[in-house]
Design an enzyme around this catalytic site. Structure first.
Site, PDB file in Angstrom:
ATOM      1  N   ARG A 154       0.818  -1.221   0.000  1.00 31.91           N
ATOM      2  CA  ARG A 154       0.000   0.000   0.000  1.00 31.91           C
ATOM      3  C   ARG A 154       0.846   1.264   0.000  1.00 31.91           C
ATOM      4  NH1 ARG A 154      -2.499  -3.425   3.801  1.00 31.91           N
ATOM      5  NH2 ARG A 154      -4.651  -4.023   3.327  1.00 31.91           N
ATOM      6  N   ILE A 155       1.837   1.316   0.886  1.00 27.32           N
ATOM      7  CA  ILE A 155       2.650   2.521   1.018  1.00 27.32           C
ATOM      8  C   ILE A 155       3.488   2.736  -0.236  1.00 27.32           C
ATOM      9  CG2 ILE A 155       4.472   3.644   2.339  1.00 27.32           C
ATOM     10  CD1 ILE A 155       3.429   2.070   4.794  1.00 27.32           C
ATOM     11  N   ALA A 233      11.620   4.968   6.075  1.00 28.81           N
ATOM     12  CA  ALA A 233      10.556   5.269   7.036  1.00 28.81           C
ATOM     13  C   ALA A 233       9.815   3.990   7.394  1.00 28.81           C
ATOM     14  CB  ALA A 233       9.591   6.307   6.464  1.00 28.81           C
ATOM     15  N   ALA A 234      10.528   2.857   7.323  1.00 25.46           N
ATOM     16  CA  ALA A 234       9.918   1.551   7.600  1.00 25.46           C
ATOM     17  C   ALA A 234      10.416   1.010   8.936  1.00 25.46           C
ATOM     18  CB  ALA A 234      10.205   0.589   6.448  1.00 25.46           C
ATOM     19  N   ASP A 259      13.600   7.708   9.400  1.00 28.03           N
ATOM     20  CA  ASP A 259      12.597   7.889  10.452  1.00 28.03           C
ATOM     21  C   ASP A 259      12.516   6.662  11.346  1.00 28.03           C
ATOM     22  OD1 ASP A 259      10.374   9.402  11.660  1.00 28.03           O
ATOM     23  OD2 ASP A 259       9.093   7.813  10.827  1.00 28.03           O
ATOM     24  N   GLU A 264      15.847   2.631  19.321  1.00 28.39           N
ATOM     25  CA  GLU A 264      15.088   3.863  19.503  1.00 28.39           C
ATOM     26  C   GLU A 264      14.760   4.065  20.979  1.00 28.39           C
ATOM     27  OE1 GLU A 264      11.672   3.608  16.933  1.00 28.39           O
ATOM     28  OE2 GLU A 264      12.874   3.591  15.107  1.00 28.39           O
ATOM     29  N   HIS A 283      10.740   8.494  14.278  1.00 28.12           N
ATOM     30  CA  HIS A 283       9.762   7.440  13.997  1.00 28.12           C
ATOM     31  C   HIS A 283       8.333   7.994  14.084  1.00 28.12           C
ATOM     32  CE1 HIS A 283       9.513   2.799  13.849  1.00 28.12           C
ATOM     33  NE2 HIS A 283       8.500   3.329  13.189  1.00 28.12           N
TER      34      HIS A 283
END
Length: 317
Positions: A154-155, A233-234, A259, A264, A283
């Site tokens: 989708r992305i 960004a995954a 991201d 993290e 993130h």
């Protein structure tokens, strides 16, 4: 009355509907996490009381499940369930649910924003101007450049549409998507190594390997086109971050916008903190009110269904 333990502080932050779904179904008393994700010690402290878990990036291991004798459902407040031991949950008869598609547009828009921002040095210019400078920073136009999209769900497909609007050429790699589907969205199917060699920019939209090995290790990063830009960004585990910092430092790679990171929050001594031509964010690609509402509502409704003895709509396999 069942207890729902919510470990993610972003649950229903921009919508009351998810709370209403849980309260109206008497899926509480609720124990929400309001300020920060629960550390493992706190998670294990409350887990024995939980009939349902609604989690963010928490590591939900077999240990957590075994400490939760009442647990009937685990819900990911998001899409990727790689931080949940789904196999362990299934072996214990605990369904894992998520919110597929709920944040796809948010992440795709953000990803394209990262690409545009890092190629034109927007963050670097802002930092300089805010400090009293007035730099003229040059960066390439995206029109006519080739974007390689790794993962064409989708992305990736939404991102392809934004890139086409800017006049970019598209390569896409996804072993689970037929070539005809890739072509139907205006992209050329490509093997991963061929994509890396040809693309001016590469964007990652695929889950990490279960082994933990990075998809883009040092050899693959070095095989990218001279001056190429990497956007992730995954998931942080997709990239060898030390190698990425080295290749940015050497000038082989043109820039990187990330991201998501393997650890993290980002540690103080992380090599990418000192790497040139980087844009690092916390993130937050999925952080829109619209996505927050959709994610919360979808997982709340599935939690209620499972607690009522029904099949969930969005079960992870």
């Amino acid at each position: 009355m069942p207890t729902t333990l919510i470990t993610t502080p972003t649950f229903a932050r921009h919508s009351t509907r998810p709370w209403q779904v849980l309260v109206e179904a008497e899926a509480g008393p609720l124990r929400p996490c309001e300020d920060a994700a629960l550390p493992i010690a706190e998670l294990l402290k409350y887990a024995p009381e939980a009939d349902a878990l609604i989690v963010g990036m928490d590591e939900i291991t077999a240990e957590v499940m075994d400490a939760s004798p009442r647990l009937k459902v685990i819900a990911k407040h998001g899409v990727g369930v790689d931080t949940i031991d789904v196999a362990a949950a299934h072996s214990r008869g605990i369904p894992v649910v998520c919110a597929p598609g709920s944040n796809s547009r948010a992440v795709a828009e953000y990803t394209f924003g990262l690409l545009l921002s890092v190629t034109r040095s927007l963050a670097a210019s802002h930092t300089s101007v805010a400090a009293g400078g007035w730099p003229k920073l040059f960066g390439p136009e995206l029109h006519g450049k080739t974007l390689g999209i790794v993962g064409f769900g989708r992305i990736g497909r939404l991102l392809a549409g934004y890139a086409r609007a800017f006049g970019m050429e598209l390569l896409a790699h996804d072993p689970y998507v037929p070539d005809a589907d890739i072509r139907a969205h205006g992209a050329e199917p490509a093997a991963l190594d061929a994509l890396l060699a040809r693309a001016d920019a590469v964007s990652l939209h695929t889950p990490p390997d279960p082994s933990g090995a990075p998809l883009l290790d040092r050899a693959r990063l070095a095989a990218m086109k001279q001056g190429a830009v990497l956007v992730n960004a995954a998931r942080g585990g997709l990239v060898d971050e030390r190698a990425l910092a080295d290749l940015l430092g050497s000038g082989h790679l043109g820039a990187a916008a990330l991201d998501a990171f393997s650890t993290e929050p980002l540690p103080a001594d992380h090599p990418l903190r000192e790497a040139p031509r980087t844009l690092l964010t916390s993130h937050m690609a999925a952080c829109t009110p619209e996505a927050n509402h959709a994610m919360g509502a979808m997982v709340a409704e599935d939690v209620v269904r499972v607690l009522a003895g029904k099949e969930p709509h969005h079960q992870a396999r």
